[in-house]
Scaffold this motif. Structure first.
Motif, PDB file in Angstrom:
ATOM      1  N   ASN A  54      67.022  52.093 118.786  1.00 12.18           N
ATOM      2  CA  ASN A  54      68.382  51.542 118.793  1.00 12.18           C
ATOM      3  C   ASN A  54      68.356  50.132 119.370  1.00 12.18           C
ATOM      4  O   ASN A  54      68.043  49.934 120.541  1.00 12.18           O
ATOM      5  N   LYS A  55      68.673  49.143 118.545  1.00 13.96           N
ATOM      6  CA  LYS A  55      68.664  47.745 118.975  1.00 13.96           C
ATOM      7  C   LYS A  55      70.060  47.242 119.334  1.00 13.96           C
ATOM      8  O   LYS A  55      70.249  46.055 119.603  1.00 13.96           O
ATOM      9  N   GLU A  56      71.060  48.114 119.339  1.00 13.84           N
ATOM     10  CA  GLU A  56      72.425  47.698 119.654  1.00 13.84           C
ATOM     11  C   GLU A  56      72.534  47.306 121.122  1.00 13.84           C
ATOM     12  O   GLU A  56      71.794  47.802 121.981  1.00 13.84           O
ATOM     13  N   SER A  57      73.501  46.393 121.403  1.00 12.72           N
ATOM     14  CA  SER A  57      73.740  45.983 122.775  1.00 12.72           C
ATOM     15  C   SER A  57      74.205  47.178 123.612  1.00 12.72           C
ATOM     16  O   SER A  57      75.074  47.941 123.187  1.00 12.72           O
ATOM     17  N   LYS A  79      68.640  58.970 120.692  1.00 11.95           N
ATOM     18  CA  LYS A  79      69.704  58.108 120.165  1.00 11.95           C
ATOM     19  C   LYS A  79      69.621  56.686 120.712  1.00 11.95           C
ATOM     20  O   LYS A  79      69.838  55.708 119.980  1.00 11.95           O
ATOM     21  N   TYR A  80      69.293  56.542 122.001  1.00  8.85           N
ATOM     22  CA  TYR A  80      69.379  55.224 122.645  1.00  8.85           C
ATOM     23  C   TYR A  80      68.014  54.624 122.987  1.00  8.85           C
ATOM     24  O   TYR A  80      67.961  53.585 123.654  1.00  8.85           O
ATOM     25  N   ALA A 140      72.385  49.771 124.407  1.00  5.20           N
ATOM     26  CA  ALA A 140      71.622  50.995 124.153  1.00  5.20           C
ATOM     27  C   ALA A 140      70.585  51.229 125.248  1.00  5.20           C
ATOM     28  O   ALA A 140      70.413  52.357 125.727  1.00  5.20           O
ATOM     29  N   GLU A 141      69.900  50.160 125.665  1.00 10.01           N
ATOM     30  CA  GLU A 141      68.870  50.318 126.690  1.00 10.01           C
ATOM     31  C   GLU A 141      69.478  50.783 128.006  1.00 10.01           C
ATOM     32  O   GLU A 141      68.903  51.619 128.713  1.00 10.01           O
TER      33      GLU A 141
END
Length: 314
Positions: A37-40, A31-32, A42-43
């Motif tokens: 996943n490029k959402e803030s 998922k992350y 996620a990393e």
């Protein structure tokens, strides 16, 4: 340092099996993952899941983590309780990329718990067993005199259902006279059994001293805060000074002061070169409990020309 709730990170109960831990991590990793996943944030969640999995997938790390108890909250200011891992037995493992993890992880697991590679030599189905390590606490007096002690150790086991439990065992250990904090006692053949005709691994016990209300230790040197009376400080004389090996006479010089260190050579932890014992003087002022006590102090204030604040202009 903030407490990390690794079960909460993976969305699991503390009773989760090893298979449930693996599935939960894989789900979060997919998922992350930064490639997906490029959402803030996620990393950051990907790294948190990786750290939680690094601990909970390993029965030894998980059992040690579980010993901290379930009363901590994620994000709570945290310091490991003294001796939290005392007697916890773990095997040598290959080094991992611990630098990528949090201070919380480093504090609990990054000080050698997985930094030493286990010895394993395979030849025709024979293999040397892994070495085990454990931290044990002893009394300072044992380092002075030597002793034989029964030591309780705990080692993790995974049962048939995938749950981690802790197995207790007790062994007798000879503590050599003169051992210092941080030194190791090697017990040959007390580690993991070998495969085939391979020898069993060894057990290494790392020595630490129980907290002592009277003494502190620095290497082989031992320190004590020694109370003396005002008249002993002013007039000098002999006083009894406790040591871990018994009380000895100590000569206090005239006009001694609080914080002054008096050295008792060779009275520290024994060894080829024995440590010293340092008595740090603490002048104890008798309380004025009675009318006679007060009269005595009032007479001193009149008769003695003494102002401790003179150099301060007071």
């Amino acid at each position: 340092m903030d407490y990390k709730d690794y079960y909460e990170v993976l969305g699991l109960e503390r009773t989760a099996t090893q298979d449930e831990i693996k599935r939960a991590y894989r789900k979060l990793a997919r998922k992350y993952h930064p490639d997906v996943n490029k959402e803030s944030g996620a990393e950051s969640k990907f790294k948190e899941a990786g750290e939680a999995y690094e601990v909970l997938k390993d029965p030894e790390k998980r059992a040690a983590y579980d010993q901290l108890g379930a009363n901590w909250q994620a994000g709570q200011d945290f310091q490991p309780p003294p001796g939290w891992d005392q007697g916890f037995e773990y095997s040598s493992q290959g080094p991992g990329d611990e630098s990528a993890f949090s201070d919380f992880f480093e504090n609990l697991f990054g000080q050698g718990r997985s930094s030493q590679a286990g010895r394993q030599t395979r030849h025709e189905f024979h293999a040397h067993g892994q070495d085990h390590h454990a931290k044990i606490m002893i009394d300072l007096k044992d380092a002075y005199e030597g002793a034989t002690r029964a030591i309780s150790l705990r080692a993790p086991e995974v049962d048939a259902s995938g749950h981690v439990s802790v197995r207790d065992r007790s062994i007798k250990v000879k503590i050599p006279k003169g051992i210092t904090e941080g030194q190791h006692i090697r017990l040959a053949g007390q580690g993991t059994p070998g495969v085939g005709q391979g020898q069993a691994g060894d057990l290494y016990l790392e020595i630490h001293f129980q907290p002592d209300p009277t003494f502190s230790v620095d290497g082989r040197d031992v320190y004590i805060n020694l109370p003396i009376t005002p008249w002993e400080a002013a007039l000098g004389g002999k006083v009894k000074c406790p040591t871990p090996a018994g009380a000895v006479d100590l000569k206090v010089p005239e006009n001694a002061r609080t914080g002054q260190k008096l050295r008792l050579k060779g009275r520290g932890i024994p060894g080829k070169t024995a440590g010293d014992l340092y008595a740090v003087l603490q002048i104890a002022v008798p309380p004025a409990r009675t009318a006679q006590d007060r009269e005595f102090y009032e007479r001193m204030s009149r008769d003695m020309n003494f102002n401790p604040r003179a150099k301060l202009g007071g």
